[in-house]
Design an enzyme around this catalytic site. Structure first.
Site, PDB file in Angstrom:
ATOM      1  NE  ARG A  69       3.800   6.883   1.219  1.00 54.37           N
ATOM      2  CZ  ARG A  69       4.125   5.724   1.834  1.00 54.37           C
ATOM      3  NH1 ARG A  69       4.742   4.765   1.172  1.00 54.37           N
ATOM      4  NH2 ARG A  69       3.835   5.537   3.079  1.00 54.37           N
ATOM      5  CD  GLU A  81      10.840  -7.052   6.450  1.00 52.27           C
ATOM      6  OE1 GLU A  81      11.538  -7.894   7.068  1.00 52.27           O
ATOM      7  OE2 GLU A  81      10.091  -6.245   7.015  1.00 52.27           O
ATOM      8  CE1 TYR A 103       8.888   5.298   3.034  1.00 49.76           C
ATOM      9  CE2 TYR A 103       7.190   7.006   2.982  1.00 49.76           C
ATOM     10  CZ  TYR A 103       7.754   5.893   3.573  1.00 49.76           C
ATOM     11  OH  TYR A 103       7.187   5.350   4.706  1.00 49.76           O
ATOM     12  CG  ASN A 114       8.372  -1.715   0.639  1.00 49.07           C
ATOM     13  OD1 ASN A 114       7.760  -1.845   1.700  1.00 49.07           O
ATOM     14  ND2 ASN A 114       8.976  -0.592   0.305  1.00 49.07           N
ATOM     15  CG  HIS A 140      10.967  -1.971   4.932  1.00 52.54           C
ATOM     16  ND1 HIS A 140       9.603  -1.935   4.760  1.00 52.54           N
ATOM     17  CD2 HIS A 140      11.235  -3.101   5.623  1.00 52.54           C
ATOM     18  CE1 HIS A 140       9.078  -3.001   5.332  1.00 52.54           C
ATOM     19  NE2 HIS A 140      10.046  -3.729   5.851  1.00 52.54           N
ATOM     20  CB  ALA A 172       1.334   0.425   6.432  1.00 51.21           C
ATOM     21  NE  ARG A 224       9.704   6.299   8.766  1.00 45.62           N
ATOM     22  CZ  ARG A 224       8.784   6.119   7.807  1.00 45.62           C
ATOM     23  NH1 ARG A 224       8.932   5.116   6.945  1.00 45.62           N
ATOM     24  NH2 ARG A 224       7.745   6.913   7.704  1.00 45.62           N
ATOM     25  N   PRO A 266       0.790  -1.227   0.000  1.00 44.55           N
ATOM     26  CG  PRO A 266      -0.139  -1.107   2.133  1.00 44.55           C
ATOM     27  CD  PRO A 266       0.514  -2.063   1.172  1.00 44.55           C
ATOM     28  CG  ASN A 267      -0.325   4.303   1.228  1.00 45.46           C
ATOM     29  OD1 ASN A 267      -1.287   4.812   0.669  1.00 45.46           O
ATOM     30  ND2 ASN A 267      -0.409   3.732   2.418  1.00 45.46           N
TER      31      ASN A 267
END
Ligand code: DQA
Length: 143
Positions: free
Chosen positions: A17, A95, A22, A71, A97, A74, A104, A9-10
């Protein structure tokens, strides 16, 4: 060798964004550069904002592809269902990111999918995907 790159998502908003976190390049702009770097690999790219669609895609490729670079966005921090899908397929999953989730907010520190992936790469921006591919190549190569 066939690898699926899968974004949750996103991540369709990469380049738009939260650029401070990012970066300002879209995945669509980055993808040709990644493909050019690994001409011997057949890549497929899939992005969805929908949890079930991500799971369906993992099931679809998980017994025929050599690996997956994922990735989960969330969903990394919330989805038992995606974790179970990764655990249930044969293909190794790395995985990735863009950001270093450990630096964070505390709710990002836990990855539910991390323990069922063969490894995790974070904090290198879009280069995390390249590093994920490098890791997979090493994973499937007979040593
Ligand atoms: C992310 C980190 C997640 O915490 C976040 O929800 C994202 C992107 C990353 O690539 O840094 O959407 O997976």
């Amino acid at each position: 060798m066939k690898i699926l790159l899968i974004n949750g998502p996103n991540l369709n908003l990469l380049g738009i964004r939260e650029k401070g976190i990012y970066g300002d390049l879209s995945f669509e702009s980055y993808f040709p550069l990644l493909k050019a770097r690994f001409p011997e690999i057949t890549f497929e790219y899939f992005q969805s904002n929908v949890e079930g669609e991500l799971i369906n895609k993992l099931h679809e490729v998980g017994f025929s592809y050599d690996g997956v670079v994922m990735n989960a966005g969330a969903y990394t921090h919330t989805s038992v269902a995606i974790r179970d899908a990764i655990a249930g397929i044969k293909a190794p999953v790395v995985e990735v990111h863009l950001s270093n989730i450990l630096t964070r907010e505390s709710f990002r520190h836990e990855s539910l999918i991390g323990p069922v992936c063969c490894g995790s790469i974070m904090g290198f921006g879009l280069d995390s995907y390249r590093l994920g591919v490098e890791a997979l190549i090493g994973k499937v190569k007979p040593w």
